[in-house]
Design a protein around this motif. Structure first.
Motif, PDB file in Angstrom:
ATOM      1  N   UNK A 174     -31.594   5.527   0.684  1.00 37.31           N
ATOM      2  CA  UNK A 174     -32.668   4.914  -0.139  1.00 37.31           C
ATOM      3  C   UNK A 174     -33.246   3.900   0.496  1.00 37.31           C
ATOM      4  N   UNK A 205     -34.980  -2.090   4.231  1.00 37.95           N
ATOM      5  CA  UNK A 205     -33.747  -1.656   5.044  1.00 37.95           C
ATOM      6  C   UNK A 205     -33.385  -0.422   4.237  1.00 37.95           C
ATOM      7  N   UNK A 206     -33.010   0.779   4.950  1.00 36.74           N
ATOM      8  CA  UNK A 206     -32.333   1.773   4.360  1.00 36.74           C
ATOM      9  C   UNK A 206     -31.105   1.273   3.953  1.00 36.74           C
ATOM     10  N   UNK A 207     -30.622   1.885   2.652  1.00 32.04           N
ATOM     11  CA  UNK A 207     -29.178   1.689   2.331  1.00 32.04           C
ATOM     12  C   UNK A 207     -28.677   3.189   2.027  1.00 32.04           C
TER      13      UNK A 207
END
Lengths: 158, 158
Positions: B45, B112-114
């Motif tokens: 995400x 940031x990507x999670x």
């Protein structure tokens, strides 16, 4: 990450629960997340970007999500429906938005909130980011806020 | 959302799989997400913010995550460890970053990507956002990209 980056999220979360939900949060000890940490069943996620980038995850027990949504909507939901999901997303959005206002030096903007559901879900961060976790309890159950920010450049000297 | 907002994500995803992973993706039919939709087991995400705000979710079967990470890292992971999570986050980041470059009129920046894990997890959007979903298949399994953007203001006339 430094205390000055985390404190705005703590005060924003406790203020939001107090003023919008008439619910007092009791804060537990701050810790760095390790890989074994697990959030609660309902997690609101919102991305931050600007001079730094990051994510805020507001994770709560199912009962907290239901009671918080019920207080906002003046009803008594018994399952996690789209109204409860919207309420959790909106609470996450308000908490992140208030904190952002206190971090204006980073010129942060917010993505849309997503809400992740599932008893066994895990929300992971890039391995070079160690989110700071702050657990809370309230009359409805447990809440956890996690703040993960990429390394923040030092502000330039004036 | 209009096709011009979705096409950059489609081309970015297929290009990234082709050039970084030497993996051809076959596209299925585009659909609007309904509440019953379920992502695959591993979802990257990333939040978008700028003149509009939104989220991109790149969801893939476990086998796709393992093979993609193995190709990037030149190894053969058999479980979803921190290297695989980093690889999925990084692929999500690259896909969103390339698409963003094609949507420069919205001045988007990325959070940031999670990475969300869990067999039964669901990633929900605010109810006024209906994400567009594009399913793909490849030799490793199924991949789904979802793009949810808040209502986009019309560009000002020059």
């Amino acid at each position: 990450m430094r205390a000055e980056h985390v404190n705005p999220f703590i005060s924003s979360l406790t203020d939001t629960f107090q003023t919008m939900l008439a619910c007092s949060l009791n804060r537990g000890g701050i810790y760095l997340r390790d890989s074994e940490s697990c959030p609660h069943e309902v997690s609101g996620i919102i991305g931050l970007s600007g001079i730094t980038s990051g994510t805020v995850v507001l994770s709560m027990e199912r009962e907290v999500a239901l009671k918080a949504a019920g207080t906002l909507l003046m009803c008594e939901p018994t399952e996690i429906d789209s109204d409860v999901i919207d309420a959790v997303g909106e609470i996450t959005n308000i908490v992140a938005g208030q904190a952002k206002a206190q971090l204006e030096q980073y010129n942060l903007s917010l993505s849309l909130p997503n809400v992740v559901l599932g008893r066994a879900h895990r929300v992971c961060y890039p391995s070079d980011v160690r989110p700071i976790c702050i657990p809370f309890t309230c009359a409805w159950g447990s809440v956890l806020i996690e703040i993960g920010l990429a390394a923040v450049p030092e502000p330039a000297l004036a």
